[in-house]
Design an enzyme around this catalytic site. Structure first.
Site, PDB file in Angstrom:
ATOM      1  N   GLU A  26       0.462  -0.976  -0.422  1.00 60.03           N
ATOM      2  CA  GLU A  26       0.244   0.343  -0.236  1.00 60.03           C
ATOM      3  C   GLU A  26       0.964   1.692   0.062  1.00 60.03           C
ATOM      4  O   GLU A  26       2.712   1.367  -0.077  1.00 60.03           O
ATOM      5  CB  GLU A  26      -1.116  -0.184   0.985  1.00 60.03           C
ATOM      6  CG  GLU A  26      -0.321  -0.131   2.498  1.00 60.03           C
ATOM      7  CD  GLU A  26      -0.946   0.830   4.120  1.00 60.03           C
ATOM      8  OE1 GLU A  26      -1.621   1.630   3.270  1.00 60.03           O
ATOM      9  OE2 GLU A  26      -1.003  -0.009   4.531  1.00 60.03           O
ATOM     10  N   LYS A 161      -3.316  -1.955  15.734  1.00 56.26           N
ATOM     11  CA  LYS A 161      -2.701  -0.902  16.735  1.00 56.26           C
ATOM     12  C   LYS A 161      -3.637  -0.523  18.470  1.00 56.26           C
ATOM     13  O   LYS A 161      -5.028  -0.492  17.755  1.00 56.26           O
ATOM     14  CB  LYS A 161      -2.483   0.795  16.544  1.00 56.26           C
ATOM     15  CG  LYS A 161      -1.142   0.895  15.543  1.00 56.26           C
ATOM     16  CD  LYS A 161      -0.804   2.206  15.769  1.00 56.26           C
ATOM     17  CE  LYS A 161       0.326   2.151  14.966  1.00 56.26           C
ATOM     18  NZ  LYS A 161       0.288   1.930  13.487  1.00 56.26           N
TER      19      LYS A 161
HETATM   20  N1  PSU Z   1      -2.268   1.577  10.766  1.00 57.90           N
HETATM   21  C1  PSU Z   1      -1.308   1.605  10.821  1.00 57.90           C
HETATM   22  N2  PSU Z   1      -0.670   1.821   9.523  1.00 57.90           N
HETATM   23  C2  PSU Z   1      -0.242   2.653   9.148  1.00 57.90           C
HETATM   24  C3  PSU Z   1      -2.406   2.901   8.716  1.00 57.90           C
HETATM   25  C4  PSU Z   1      -2.954   2.397   9.770  1.00 57.90           C
HETATM   26  O1  PSU Z   1      -0.310   1.540  12.174  1.00 57.90           O
HETATM   27  O2  PSU Z   1      -0.886   3.676   7.605  1.00 57.90           O
HETATM   28  C5  PSU Z   1      -3.086   3.076   7.624  1.00 57.90           C
HETATM   29  C6  PSU Z   1      -3.354   2.558   6.240  1.00 57.90           C
HETATM   30  O3  PSU Z   1      -3.366   2.318   5.270  1.00 57.90           O
HETATM   31  C7  PSU Z   1      -4.674   1.832   7.238  1.00 57.90           C
HETATM   32  C8  PSU Z   1      -5.399   3.417   6.504  1.00 57.90           C
HETATM   33  O4  PSU Z   1      -5.074   1.094   5.414  1.00 57.90           O
HETATM   34  O5  PSU Z   1      -4.204   3.639   7.547  1.00 57.90           O
HETATM   35  C9  PSU Z   1      -6.680   3.556   7.951  1.00 57.90           C
HETATM   36  O6  PSU Z   1      -7.012   4.398   7.760  1.00 57.90           O
HETATM   37  P1  PSU Z   1      -8.653   4.551   8.482  1.00 57.90           P
HETATM   38  O7  PSU Z   1      -8.555   4.809   9.373  1.00 57.90           O
HETATM   39  O8  PSU Z   1      -9.134   5.974   8.129  1.00 57.90           O
HETATM   40  O9  PSU Z   1     -10.021   3.770   7.292  1.00 57.90           O
END
Ligand code: PSU
Ligand code: MN
Length: 306
Positions: A26, A161
């Site tokens: 990603e 996390k």
């Molecule tokens: N969690 C992490 N590092 C990240 C992300 C999530 O530890 O970089 C990023 C990933 O790309 C994940 C996104 O798909 O954040 C999720 O964002 P949201 O909670 O806005 O859907």
């Protein structure tokens, strides 16, 4: 019709044609998840690790409105240097960024979509999005979870996390029929740490075991992904107390500043990095490397089986 939107690099195209293992990566993690220059060096090293483990890397992003599977070093450099100036792109954002011929840094959800369009079934990342703490009030639930329910891509992550409510995240995945598999563990890992006191659905000890279950799932037309939880190596994990304190402080800051929506996760990540004086970033990089290796091994086992 698809060719108008999708741009697969020659190396990835060749690999897919020959049935070689391919692993998607990603780009939100590059543009929004880590600072420059560590984001760039990590992105390039992750690709090398995938190659060294017998698979072909396909970093994914939206560049000038094209859905790209397989990025050049220049494109990775552009995403790394532009950081949060590149829009974070989840499922809902894809059509608008394409229509505007914009760039986009793809989340787990949108990377899965583009991987599936290209014919890639394996994907390595750090952590997935999930059900945020307090979601019973805010309804902040990442689109990543819904994507895992519907799109046929297996995602290797180090769990999630504890900025998230891990127990609710697992409940959501259960409702959506997404298998959560622990690699050599019965416990769902919590990203920076190996422990969470929560159980995975299945423990697997070998990449081939996962490949066999995925083949059965997809042969049977049971659509959707699988979450493969790969704990951070013991030598790289953080101590439970300091990291959780940093997470608590970062969440309090989000509430104080009224940060909402797609800004929440990137804000928390950079705040935690500052609060731990960079230790969280170091752990984050190591666990991504570890996930890349496992994803390549699973992709390889899957391609050899067929
Ligand atoms: N969690 C992490 N590092 C990240 C992300 C999530 O530890 O970089 C990023 C990933 O790309 C994940 C996104 O798909 O954040 C999720 O964002 P949201 O909670 O806005 O859907
Ligand atoms: Mn959200």
């Amino acid at each position: 019709m698809l060719a108008q939107y999708l741009d697969i690099s020659p190396r990835v195209q060749e690999a897919l044609k020959n049935g070689e293992p391919v692993v998607a990566l990603e780009s939100t993690i590059i543009a929004h998840g880590m600072p420059y220059p560590q984001n760039k060096t990590t992105a390039l090293e992750v690709e090398n690790i995938i190659r060294n483990n017998g698979a072909v890397p396909a970093s994914i992003a939206i560049i000038n409105g094209k859905l790209k599977a397989g990025l050049s070093t220049e494109e990775i450099d552009l995403l790394a240097k532009s950081g949060s100036r590149v829009p974070k792109a989840s499922r809902r954002d894809i059509p608008f960024l394409v229509a505007k011929k914009s760039h986009g840094a793809t989340t787990v959800a949108s990377t899965m979509i583009i991987a599936a369009l290209a014919g890639i079934r394996f994907f390595a990342t750090g952590g997935i999005g999930g059900v945020h703490r307090g979601a019973t009030e805010t309804m902040d639930i990442s689109a990543d979870l819904q994507e895992l329910a519907r799109t046929n891509v297996a995602v290797v992550s180090a769990g999630a996390k504890s900025i998230l409510d891990l127990a609710l995240t697992l409940e959501y995945l259960e409702t959506q029929g997404v298998p959560v598999v622990g690699y050599q563990t019965k416990e769902f890992p919590a990203f920076y740490t190996r422990k969470s006191d929560l159980k995975v659905d299945y423990k697997v000890d070998e990449p081939l075991e996962i490949a066999q279950a995925l083949k059965a799932k997809w042969d049977l037309g049971i659509d959707g992904g699988v979450l493969i939880a790969n704990p951070i190596p013991a030598a790289d994990q953080m101590e439970f107390e300091p990291i959780n304190q940093a997470i608590e402080l970062a969440i309090a800051e989000v509430e104080r500043l009224g940060i909402k929506g797609k800004e929440t996760t990137p804000f928390l990540l950079s705040k935690i990095e500052k609060l731990t004086q960079g230790a969280s970033l170091k752990a984050n990089i190591q666990l991504v490397f570890n996930n890349a290796k496992l994803a390549a091994q699973i992709a390889k086992a899957y391609s050899e089986m067929r």
